[in-house]
Design a protein around this motif. Structure first.
Motif, PDB file in Angstrom:
ATOM      1  N   UNK A  58      -9.131 -14.687  -1.875  1.00  0.00           N
ATOM      2  CA  UNK A  58     -10.197 -14.779  -0.920  1.00  0.00           C
ATOM      3  C   UNK A  58     -10.678 -13.432  -0.169  1.00  0.00           C
ATOM      4  N   UNK A  59     -11.662 -13.368   0.061  1.00  0.00           N
ATOM      5  CA  UNK A  59     -12.493 -12.362   0.900  1.00  0.00           C
ATOM      6  C   UNK A  59     -13.765 -12.575   1.464  1.00  0.00           C
ATOM      7  N   UNK A  60     -14.087 -12.181   2.631  1.00  0.00           N
ATOM      8  CA  UNK A  60     -15.459 -12.249   3.031  1.00  0.00           C
ATOM      9  C   UNK A  60     -16.151 -11.130   3.439  1.00  0.00           C
ATOM     10  N   UNK A  61     -17.295 -11.194   3.350  1.00  0.00           N
ATOM     11  CA  UNK A  61     -18.174 -10.108   3.614  1.00  0.00           C
ATOM     12  C   UNK A  61     -19.562 -10.513   4.671  1.00  0.00           C
ATOM     13  N   UNK A  62     -19.842  -9.794   5.527  1.00  0.00           N
ATOM     14  CA  UNK A  62     -20.643 -10.145   6.486  1.00  0.00           C
ATOM     15  C   UNK A  62     -21.834  -9.014   6.631  1.00  0.00           C
ATOM     16  N   UNK A  63     -22.434  -8.734   5.634  1.00  0.00           N
ATOM     17  CA  UNK A  63     -23.819  -7.772   5.643  1.00  0.00           C
ATOM     18  C   UNK A  63     -24.840  -8.189   6.703  1.00  0.00           C
ATOM     19  N   UNK A  64     -24.978  -7.122   7.659  1.00  0.00           N
ATOM     20  CA  UNK A  64     -25.894  -7.130   8.634  1.00  0.00           C
ATOM     21  C   UNK A  64     -26.848  -5.769   8.678  1.00  0.00           C
ATOM     22  N   UNK A  72     -24.614  -2.707  -0.401  1.00  0.00           N
ATOM     23  CA  UNK A  72     -23.350  -2.283  -0.976  1.00  0.00           C
ATOM     24  C   UNK A  72     -23.046  -0.929  -0.138  1.00  0.00           C
ATOM     25  N   UNK A  73     -23.721  -0.229  -0.392  1.00  0.00           N
ATOM     26  CA  UNK A  73     -23.631   1.137   0.497  1.00  0.00           C
ATOM     27  C   UNK A  73     -23.177   0.922   2.121  1.00  0.00           C
ATOM     28  N   UNK A  74     -23.910   0.008   2.572  1.00  0.00           N
ATOM     29  CA  UNK A  74     -23.885  -0.423   3.918  1.00  0.00           C
ATOM     30  C   UNK A  74     -22.398  -0.912   3.798  1.00  0.00           C
ATOM     31  N   UNK A  75     -21.911  -1.772   3.082  1.00  0.00           N
ATOM     32  CA  UNK A  75     -20.733  -2.587   3.145  1.00  0.00           C
ATOM     33  C   UNK A  75     -19.475  -1.556   2.727  1.00  0.00           C
ATOM     34  N   UNK A  76     -19.850  -0.457   2.534  1.00  0.00           N
ATOM     35  CA  UNK A  76     -18.742   0.417   1.768  1.00  0.00           C
ATOM     36  C   UNK A  76     -17.567   0.259   2.534  1.00  0.00           C
ATOM     37  N   UNK A  77     -17.548   0.526   3.748  1.00  0.00           N
ATOM     38  CA  UNK A  77     -15.938   0.472   4.406  1.00  0.00           C
ATOM     39  C   UNK A  77     -15.167  -0.878   4.090  1.00  0.00           C
ATOM     40  N   UNK A  78     -16.129  -2.044   4.041  1.00  0.00           N
ATOM     41  CA  UNK A  78     -15.408  -3.024   3.971  1.00  0.00           C
ATOM     42  C   UNK A  78     -15.108  -3.530   2.416  1.00  0.00           C
ATOM     43  N   UNK A  79     -15.714  -2.885   1.301  1.00  0.00           N
ATOM     44  CA  UNK A  79     -15.412  -2.861   0.180  1.00  0.00           C
ATOM     45  C   UNK A  79     -14.037  -2.121  -0.084  1.00  0.00           C
ATOM     46  N   UNK A  80     -13.964  -0.734   0.684  1.00  0.00           N
ATOM     47  CA  UNK A  80     -12.661  -0.014   0.447  1.00  0.00           C
ATOM     48  C   UNK A  80     -11.406  -0.988   1.007  1.00  0.00           C
ATOM     49  N   UNK A  81     -11.768  -1.536   2.141  1.00  0.00           N
ATOM     50  CA  UNK A  81     -10.779  -2.495   2.809  1.00  0.00           C
ATOM     51  C   UNK A  81     -10.399  -3.568   2.012  1.00  0.00           C
ATOM     52  N   UNK A  82     -11.506  -4.200   1.139  1.00  0.00           N
ATOM     53  CA  UNK A  82     -10.874  -5.387   0.226  1.00  0.00           C
ATOM     54  C   UNK A  82     -10.136  -4.551  -1.138  1.00  0.00           C
ATOM     55  N   UNK A  83     -10.648  -3.609  -1.641  1.00  0.00           N
ATOM     56  CA  UNK A  83      -9.881  -3.137  -2.633  1.00  0.00           C
ATOM     57  C   UNK A  83      -8.435  -2.575  -2.512  1.00  0.00           C
ATOM     58  N   UNK A  84      -8.179  -2.052  -1.202  1.00  0.00           N
ATOM     59  CA  UNK A  84      -6.994  -1.497  -0.821  1.00  0.00           C
ATOM     60  C   UNK A  84      -6.037  -2.894  -0.690  1.00  0.00           C
ATOM     61  N   UNK A  85      -6.831  -4.123  -0.085  1.00  0.00           N
ATOM     62  CA  UNK A  85      -5.751  -5.106   0.047  1.00  0.00           C
ATOM     63  C   UNK A  85      -5.506  -5.730  -1.349  1.00  0.00           C
ATOM     64  N   UNK A  86      -6.346  -5.589  -2.324  1.00  0.00           N
ATOM     65  CA  UNK A  86      -5.951  -6.226  -3.473  1.00  0.00           C
ATOM     66  C   UNK A  86      -5.215  -5.225  -4.348  1.00  0.00           C
ATOM     67  N   UNK A  87      -5.474  -4.007  -4.343  1.00  0.00           N
ATOM     68  CA  UNK A  87      -4.409  -3.261  -5.122  1.00  0.00           C
ATOM     69  C   UNK A  87      -3.168  -3.298  -4.532  1.00  0.00           C
ATOM     70  N   UNK A  88      -2.961  -3.261  -3.392  1.00  0.00           N
ATOM     71  CA  UNK A  88      -1.482  -3.195  -2.736  1.00  0.00           C
ATOM     72  C   UNK A  88      -0.765  -4.304  -3.245  1.00  0.00           C
ATOM     73  N   UNK A  89      -1.413  -5.525  -3.627  1.00  0.00           N
ATOM     74  CA  UNK A  89      -0.490  -6.778  -4.114  1.00  0.00           C
ATOM     75  C   UNK A  89       0.404  -6.374  -5.303  1.00  0.00           C
ATOM     76  N   UNK A  90      -0.555  -5.718  -6.163  1.00  0.00           N
ATOM     77  CA  UNK A  90      -0.040  -5.577  -7.744  1.00  0.00           C
ATOM     78  C   UNK A  90       0.945  -4.111  -7.410  1.00  0.00           C
TER      79      UNK A  90
END
Length: 252
Positions: free
Chosen positions: A69-75, A219-237
């Motif tokens: 699960x993850x959530x994004x809030x583009x604004x 997506x460029x505007x959301x890049x910090x949140x994308x990076x946060x999501x990827x880090x949380x996903x990869x650390x599980x593995x």
């Protein structure tokens, strides 16, 4: 010395089969004068093997790479949207190139960079918000629930992994303490299917086309949140792979 192959290849692991971890991966010596080059070659050696899979000492499937699960809030001036996604799957990391790598054995840290030509994320989404066609005014309301397909092209990711040593059952193990990523990409497509829950197909097409046309900007505007999501996903593995065997198995 058996190097931190588990950390090196945590993202590269793909569909699993019969490989034994880590004995059949290329290894490096602590005193190797070209240690970083050796690590880079070790990653490249492991990549296709992990595409076929490992089954020991754990079974872990990472093609697709998943997250619950993850959530994004583009604004921004294109879209205001609350996007709640679950059952998230990524395909395409298996086609990544490993561009560079470096390790610091004293601090148990590893950096490496991957380039992925085409990564596809699919998920079940529930979302609502407004689209700003004219970038003024209150915007037009939009909502929906269904499948979402997000495609990222020419993605470069810098992976920064930090580990700590701890004792368990009178043996030393490694635990991934942090996993940070920095990402860049060329362009993105977004396809939110079943907008308006199928009740307004013409408006849904107009809104969907506008969102997709604005996808790279969003997506460029959301890049910090994308990076946060990827880090949380990869650390599980990373935690599963690195923590499954004593450090003496990883580093000699």
């Amino acid at each position: 010395m058996k190097l931190l192959v588990s950390a090196i290849v945590l993202l590269s692991a793909q569909a699993f089969g019969g490989y034994v971890f880590p004995e059949d991966f290329q290894t490096c010596g602590r005193d190797d004068p070209n240690l970083d080059e050796c690590i880079l070659n070790a990653i490249r050696d492991a990549w296709p093997k992990l595409a076929e899979g490992i089954s020991s000492p754990i079974v872990l499937k990472t093609e697709p790479v998943t997250f619950p699960f993850y959530e994004y809030h583009p604004d921004n001036d294109a879209l205001w949207f609350n996007d709640y996604s679950q059952n998230i799957e990524h395909t395409g990391f298996n086609n990544s190139q490993i561009l560079n790598a470096s390790v610091d054995l004293a601090t148990l840290s590893l950096n490496f960079t991957t380039f992925s030509p085409h990564v596809v994320q699919t998920s079940d989404y529930m979302a609502g918000g407004s689209v700003w066609y004219n970038k003024t005014g209150p915007g037009d309301r939009i909502w929906g629930r269904g499948k979402a397909v997000k495609e990222i092209y020419n993605t470069t990711i810098l992976h920064q992994i930090r580990s700590v040593k701890y004792e368990k059952n009178e043996e030393s193990y490694l635990r991934v303490d942090s996993y940070e990523v920095s990402i860049s990409f060329d362009f993105v497509t977004l396809d939110y299917q079943n907008l308006f829950n199928g009740s307004q197909p013409e408006i849904a097409k107009t809104a969907g086309d506008f969102i997709n046309a604005s996808a790279t900007y969003i997506a460029t505007d959301q890049k910090p949140y994308i990076e946060d999501f990827l880090g949380k996903m990869f650390i599980v593995y990373a935690k599963k792979l690195i923590g499954c065997v004593p450090i003496d198995t990883l580093i000699h």
